[in-house]
Structures are given as structure tokens and as C-alpha cells.
Write an enzyme that holds these catalytic residues in place. Structure first.
Site, PDB file in Angstrom:
ATOM      1  N   LEU A   1       7.641  75.585  66.957  1.00 36.23           N
ATOM      2  CA  LEU A   1       6.806  75.646  65.761  1.00 36.23           C
ATOM      3  C   LEU A   1       7.296  74.664  64.711  1.00 36.23           C
ATOM      4  O   LEU A   1       8.475  74.586  64.441  1.00 36.23           O
ATOM      5  CB  LEU A   1       6.837  77.056  65.165  1.00 36.23           C
ATOM      6  CG  LEU A   1       6.600  78.217  66.120  1.00 36.23           C
ATOM      7  CD1 LEU A   1       6.789  79.539  65.393  1.00 36.23           C
ATOM      8  CD2 LEU A   1       5.201  78.128  66.696  1.00 36.23           C
TER       9      LEU A   1
ATOM     10  N   LEU B   1       6.772  58.286  64.864  1.00 33.38           N
ATOM     11  CA  LEU B   1       7.201  56.891  64.680  1.00 33.38           C
ATOM     12  C   LEU B   1       7.016  56.480  63.219  1.00 33.38           C
ATOM     13  O   LEU B   1       6.731  55.320  62.935  1.00 33.38           O
ATOM     14  CB  LEU B   1       6.409  55.953  65.598  1.00 33.38           C
ATOM     15  CG  LEU B   1       6.731  56.012  67.098  1.00 33.38           C
ATOM     16  CD1 LEU B   1       5.957  54.932  67.853  1.00 33.38           C
ATOM     17  CD2 LEU B   1       8.234  55.841  67.365  1.00 33.38           C
TER      18      LEU B   1
ATOM     19  N   CYS C   1      15.776  72.437  61.715  1.00 32.85           N
ATOM     20  CA  CYS C   1      15.928  72.352  63.177  1.00 32.85           C
ATOM     21  C   CYS C   1      16.524  71.043  63.678  1.00 32.85           C
ATOM     22  O   CYS C   1      17.550  71.062  64.365  1.00 32.85           O
ATOM     23  CB  CYS C   1      14.573  72.558  63.849  1.00 32.85           C
ATOM     24  SG  CYS C   1      14.017  74.254  63.708  1.00 32.85           S
TER      25      CYS C   1
ATOM     26  N   LYS D   1       9.794  68.025  54.064  1.00 33.84           N
ATOM     27  CA  LYS D   1       8.536  67.422  54.519  1.00 33.84           C
ATOM     28  C   LYS D   1       7.401  68.132  53.783  1.00 33.84           C
ATOM     29  O   LYS D   1       7.650  69.151  53.128  1.00 33.84           O
ATOM     30  CB  LYS D   1       8.397  67.543  56.039  1.00 33.84           C
ATOM     31  CG  LYS D   1       8.220  68.961  56.529  1.00 33.84           C
ATOM     32  CD  LYS D   1       7.887  68.962  58.004  1.00 33.84           C
ATOM     33  CE  LYS D   1       7.283  70.290  58.393  1.00 33.84           C
ATOM     34  NZ  LYS D   1       6.869  70.332  59.777  1.00 33.84           N
TER      35      LYS D   1
ATOM     36  N   ARG E   1      16.106  72.828  53.298  1.00 31.47           N
ATOM     37  CA  ARG E   1      17.264  72.682  54.171  1.00 31.47           C
ATOM     38  C   ARG E   1      17.367  71.252  54.709  1.00 31.47           C
ATOM     39  O   ARG E   1      16.395  70.716  55.232  1.00 31.47           O
ATOM     40  CB  ARG E   1      17.187  73.693  55.332  1.00 31.47           C
ATOM     41  CG  ARG E   1      17.576  75.089  54.851  1.00 31.47           C
ATOM     42  CD  ARG E   1      17.414  76.104  55.924  1.00 31.47           C
ATOM     43  NE  ARG E   1      16.017  76.434  56.170  1.00 31.47           N
ATOM     44  CZ  ARG E   1      15.608  77.317  57.078  1.00 31.47           C
ATOM     45  NH1 ARG E   1      16.482  77.933  57.827  1.00 31.47           N
ATOM     46  NH2 ARG E   1      14.328  77.574  57.228  1.00 31.47           N
TER      47      ARG E   1
HETATM   48  C1  UDX Z   1      10.770  70.641  64.241  1.00 35.46           C
HETATM   49  C2  UDX Z   1      10.039  70.466  65.582  1.00 35.46           C
HETATM   50  O1  UDX Z   1       8.948  69.558  65.396  1.00 35.46           O
HETATM   51  C3  UDX Z   1       9.552  71.810  66.101  1.00 35.46           C
HETATM   52  O2  UDX Z   1       8.962  71.641  67.373  1.00 35.46           O
HETATM   53  C4  UDX Z   1      10.744  72.755  66.196  1.00 35.46           C
HETATM   54  O3  UDX Z   1      10.362  74.017  66.659  1.00 35.46           O
HETATM   55  C5  UDX Z   1      11.433  72.866  64.864  1.00 35.46           C
HETATM   56  O4  UDX Z   1      11.820  71.570  64.411  1.00 35.46           O
HETATM   57  P1  UDX Z   1      10.086  70.951  61.686  1.00 35.46           P
HETATM   58  O5  UDX Z   1      11.550  71.027  61.384  1.00 35.46           O
HETATM   59  O6  UDX Z   1       9.175  71.935  61.051  1.00 35.46           O
HETATM   60  O7  UDX Z   1       9.835  71.076  63.270  1.00 35.46           O
HETATM   61  O8  UDX Z   1       9.615  69.507  61.224  1.00 35.46           O
HETATM   62  P2  UDX Z   1       8.969  68.223  61.894  1.00 35.46           P
HETATM   63  O9  UDX Z   1       7.542  68.144  61.547  1.00 35.46           O
HETATM   64  O10 UDX Z   1       9.326  68.080  63.303  1.00 35.46           O
HETATM   65  O11 UDX Z   1       9.723  67.081  61.054  1.00 35.46           O
HETATM   66  C6  UDX Z   1      11.137  66.981  61.085  1.00 35.46           C
HETATM   67  C7  UDX Z   1      11.635  65.911  60.169  1.00 35.46           C
HETATM   68  O12 UDX Z   1      11.367  64.638  60.704  1.00 35.46           O
HETATM   69  C8  UDX Z   1      11.047  65.911  58.776  1.00 35.46           C
HETATM   70  O13 UDX Z   1      12.079  65.680  57.837  1.00 35.46           O
HETATM   71  C9  UDX Z   1      10.092  64.737  58.783  1.00 35.46           C
HETATM   72  O14 UDX Z   1       9.919  64.172  57.517  1.00 35.46           O
HETATM   73  C10 UDX Z   1      10.791  63.793  59.720  1.00 35.46           C
HETATM   74  N1  UDX Z   1       9.893  62.843  60.393  1.00 35.46           N
HETATM   75  C11 UDX Z   1       8.947  63.297  61.246  1.00 35.46           C
HETATM   76  C12 UDX Z   1      10.047  61.482  60.192  1.00 35.46           C
HETATM   77  O15 UDX Z   1      10.921  61.047  59.430  1.00 35.46           O
HETATM   78  N2  UDX Z   1       9.217  60.624  60.852  1.00 35.46           N
HETATM   79  C13 UDX Z   1       8.254  61.046  61.704  1.00 35.46           C
HETATM   80  O16 UDX Z   1       7.559  60.201  62.274  1.00 35.46           O
HETATM   81  C14 UDX Z   1       8.104  62.432  61.909  1.00 35.46           C
END
Ligand code: UDX
Length: 433
Positions: A157, A254, A264, A324, A331
Site C-alpha cells: 500500500l 523515474l 517504508c 510526499k 517520517r
Molecule cells: C511505498 C511503496 O510504494 C509501497 O508499495 C509500500 O507498501 C510502502 O512503501 P509509500 O512509502 O507510501 O509507499 O510511498 P511511495 O509513493 O512509494 O513514494 C516513496 C518515496 O519515493 C516518496 O518520498 C516519493 O516522493 C519518492 N519518489 C517516488 C521519488 O522521489 N520519485 C519517484 O519517481 C517516485
């Protein structure tokens, strides 16, 4: 089916609410009396779109209940989900003490029951081998071996879209050591018409870490390319769009910028590094993934300092604090390090976030948290964007130009088109462009 969900954090509450909305009887258990009282009133203690409505609807329908008493919930359940936190220890290792404690409590209840088979499902993200440890705890605590099965069913999730992710998953992974347990959990997920995968418990446990580590790797990879772009004059947005069109690569994850944060990705990459080292393999790629992620923040702070010079007596407007958009979660948010560094260098920071201000106020005490975008921007020497909330993407750049003391934008998430920003009379600094 009758379900008990232990832990009403992000994963537990979304799991409980979603399974109840599929028609199951769900009892969610949490130790925290305040949390349980809040949930009983239909209120959700964190920000997740759609979740308060889902909780309220299913509570009203009598399918979703909350309690502090694990014993009652477990004794009447056919399936027990463990969904408690596994935070990082200082060495990166996942702290599984809450899972162990819950396994012991479940044993205490189950050993007194004369009959009835229960499936104990681990939803918490745990190191490989935890399924065996949970089984061992149950057996050691005198629960007959035939009365339970342990299953690993990792969650994927994303915060901000957790309900959609639960209801329309790309896949459901069920790690089990017998087909009876696999079939019971498959029945639970049947209404979703999802792609269900049957694996060993140990593979399911690793699938979770491998998935998050791969997502982190994609982000660090594109950030590495962004850093090369800056030095050779290419634009990372153009590069990422074209690279992502290759179906073998894909465009998701990307987006270059300040790197990954949240509850996570950082924790799971560290736990995987630890697991790998513990088992005699030095993980070269994963270590580099973490290094790039840390570099992104330092490099961004460096750009601000380089442009603004001495930050003493400078006013800086910050838009976005959550790790995000669509979450109030702070966190491992890059904003913490960026804002603290600016303040340390003498800047005054006015920051706005649509959801994370209450959580941020505990972590970045020296910043002034304001209630709207333009209160932060008015009279500032620069605007710094740290989270890509939609309202920041749609901001009126002409108004920004008028409000700022000096026309400068640092775009940590590459949400603006350079041409549009420059047309509004603002100087633009992004990442990899
Ligand atoms: C993540 C996983 O996507 C999910 O499957 C798992 O269960 C929990 O961890 P989440 O932590 O809610 O979910 O955030 P996610 O949308 O994956 O983004 C993670 C981080 O990566 C954010 O800080 C986001 O800003 C960053 N990100 C994401 C980027 O810097 N670039 C991207 O292209 C995508």
C-alpha cells in the site's frame, strides 16, 4: 469470515477497513486506549483519503469493531492478521519486538482454546525467517501444531492511495507452507479478482523487501542520471520520459528530485542491507542506492546556499513538508534535513503544507508554519518546493513573482516547467535540468 487485525496503524487499519467493506466481520485491536476511543467514534488518527468514510460506514454497519482486548478478538477469529510496526534500529535492522510480543499474546489465547484452526497472517514487513519464528513461538507456548498455520501476506500500500491499492492490487502475494492456509487467504481476496501468487513463506517475506528496494533503486538511478544531466546540459524530465517509454523499464518511479522518504522505502532498504550482511553478502548496489538518496538532499541544500550566499537574515518560503503529497506523514521526509540546514545557516523559514503541519511542528520547531501558500511566499528571498502537492503545481506564478522579494524558485520535485517559470519572470533551479 471472522477476522482479527492486530495493530491499527496504517497497514492494520486499511486492511481491517477494506476487508470489512468486502463483507467480513473484522475486529481491530490496538493497545493504545486513546487510539481505540478515537476509532470507535469513527475518527482516523492520520490522514488518508477515503479512510475515515470507509471506517465510519463499516463501523455503522456493524462489520468493523475496535477493541483493546486481543484475547476476545483472537478467540473468535478464523484469521488473525499481525500488522504492527517494525521500525529501524540504529544499525538498520528491523525491530521485530512488537511482532514477537503479539505472537506470544496470540499463543496465550490459543493454547486455552480446545479446538479450531486459525491462520496467523503476517502483514508487518519482517526479515526473512520471521514466519518460522512466529510458528516456533506458538509451538513453544503450547499451541498444538495442527491448530494454526502461519502465512506471510505482505502489503504494497502507498500512503495517499492505500484504499485503491488494496482494492485493485497489481498482485496479492500469499506465502504459505500448506495449501489449506493458502486457500483460506485466497478466499478472503477473491472478491478483488486479483492476480494471486502462491509462494513459500520465505519468498513472500523477501518479495516485500525486494519490491521496495527496487523502487528505491529506480529513484536513485534516475537521480544519478539527473546529476549527470546537470553537468552535461541534458534535461532529466526529457530523458526520464523517453527512457520510461521502454516497456521493459516503465515510466513509474523515474521522477528525479530530493529522493525517497517515508515510512517504508528508507527503512526497508536499510533492513535488506542488514539482512544481506548478516547472511554473509555485502550488498553493493543497495548501499549505493542509499548513498545517492542522501546525496540528493545535500546537493539541493548546496544549490540554495550557492545561489543565495550568506543565509543569515534571509527569508525562505518552503512549500511542502510531508514526504510526499496526499499524506501528513513526516517520517524520513527530506524537508526535515533541508529546513534544518537552512535554519542552521541563519535563514528564517516560513513553511506551508496542506496536511503535515501538525506533525512537522514537532520535528522542525524553528520553522514558522503558516496556514496558506502566499503567507509563506510574501516578502521571501526565495521559494523552495519540497513536496509536489497539486495546489503547488497549479500555483499562479505571476502572483508568486509579485509576492517574492527576489524572484527565485528552487524546485526540489521538478514540478514546474522551466519555460513557464521564466516567462513569469522568475529564476528557476530544479534537479537535473
Ligand atoms: C511505498 C511503496 O510504494 C509501497 O508499495 C509500500 O507498501 C510502502 O512503501 P509509500 O512509502 O507510501 O509507499 O510511498 P511511495 O509513493 O512509494 O513514494 C516513496 C518515496 O519515493 C516518496 O518520498 C516519493 O516522493 C519518492 N519518489 C517516488 C521519488 O522521489 N520519485 C519517484 O519517481 C517516485
Amino acid at each position: 469470515m471472522k477476522l482479527a487485525v492486530i495493530g491499527t496503524g496504517y497497514v492494520g487499519l486499511v486492511t481491517g477497513a477494506c476487508f470489512s467493506s468486502l463483507g467480513n466481520q473484522v475486529v481491530c485491536v490496538d493497545k493504545d486506549p486513546k487510539r481505540v476511543a478515537l476509532l470507535k467514534k469513527g475518527r482516523v488518527p492520520f490522514y488518508e483519503p477515503g479512510l475515515p468514510e470507509l471506517v465510519a460506514k463499516n463501523t455503522k454497519a456493524g462489520r468493523l469493531k475496535f477493541t483493546r482486548k486481543l484475547a476476545g478478538a483472537v478467540s473468535s477469529a478464523e484469521v488473525v492478521f499481525i500488522a504492527v510496526g517494525t521500525p529501524s534500529r540504529s544499525n538498520g535492522q528491523a525491530d521485530v519486538s512488537a511482532v514477537i510480543e503479539v505472537a506470544k499474546e496470540i499463543s496465550g489465547v490459543m493454547k486455552k482454546l480446545r479446538h479450531g484452526h486459525k491462520v496467523i497472517v503476517n502483514k508487518s514487513t519482517v526479515p526473512v525467517g520471521m514466519g518460522d519464528i512466529v510458528s516456533k513461538i506458538l509451538v513453544e507456548n503450547k499451541v498444538p501444531k495442527n491448530n494454526f498455520s502461519v502465512v506471510s501476506n505482505p502489503e504494497f500500500l502507498r500512503e495517499g492511495s492505500a484504499i485503491g491499492d488494496f482494492m485493485r492490487p497489481d498482485r496479492v502475494v500469499i506465502g504459505a507452507d500448506n495449501s489449506q492456509a493458502f486457500n483460506i487467504i485466497t478466499d478472503l481476496y477473491r472478491p478483488l479478482n486479483a492476480h494471486i501468487i502462491f509462494t513459500s513463506i520465505k519468498s513472500a517475506e523477501l518479495i516485500k523487501y525486494a519490491s521496495n528496494a527496487f523502487l528505491a533503486t529506480k529513484i536513485s538511478f534516475i537521480n544519478e542520471i539527473a546529476n549527470i544531466c546537470e553537468r552535461v546540459g541534458s534535461d532529466i524530465s526529457e530523458v526520464a520520459n523517453a527512457v520510461g517509454l521502454d516497456k521493459r523499464i516503465g515510466r513509474h518511479f523515474l521522477n528525479a528530485g530530493l529522493g525517497y522518504g517515508g515510512s517504508c522505502l528508507p527503512k526497508d532498504v536499510s533492513a535488506l542491507v542488514h539482512l544481506s550482511r548478516e547472511n554473509g553478502h555485502e550488498p553493493m548496489l543497495l548501499s549505493a542506492v542509499r548513498e545517492v538518496n542522501e546525496f540528493q538532499i545535500d546537493a539541493f541544500i548546496g544549490k540554495i546556499i550557492k545561489k543565495l550566499g550568506n543565509l543569515r537574515s534571509k527569508n525562505i518560503a518552503v512549500l511542502g513538508l510531508a514526504f510526499k503529497p496526499e499524506t501528513d506523514d513526516m517520517r524520513e521526509a527530506p524537508s526535515i534535513k533541508v529546513v534544518q540546514a537552512l535554519i542552521k545557516k541563519g535563514a528564517r523559514v516560513s513553511a506551508y503544507d496542506p496536511a503535515a503541519a501538525p506533525n512537522a511542528s514537532r520535528l522542525i520547531k524553528e520553522a514558522k508554519l503558516v496556514k496558506d501558500m502566499f503567507t509563506a511566499i510574501e516578502g521571501a528571498d526565495a521559494l523552495v518546493v519540497l513536496t509536489e502537492w497539486p495546489e503547488f503545481v497549479e500555483i499562479d506564478l505571476e502572483r508568486v513573482k509579485k509576492a517574492l522579494k527576489s524572484p527565485l524558485i528552487f524546485d526540489g520535485r521538478n514540478i514546474y516547467d522551466r519555460g513557464r517559470v521564466e516567462d513569469a519572470g522568475l529564476e528557476y533551479v530544479g534537479v537535473g535540468r
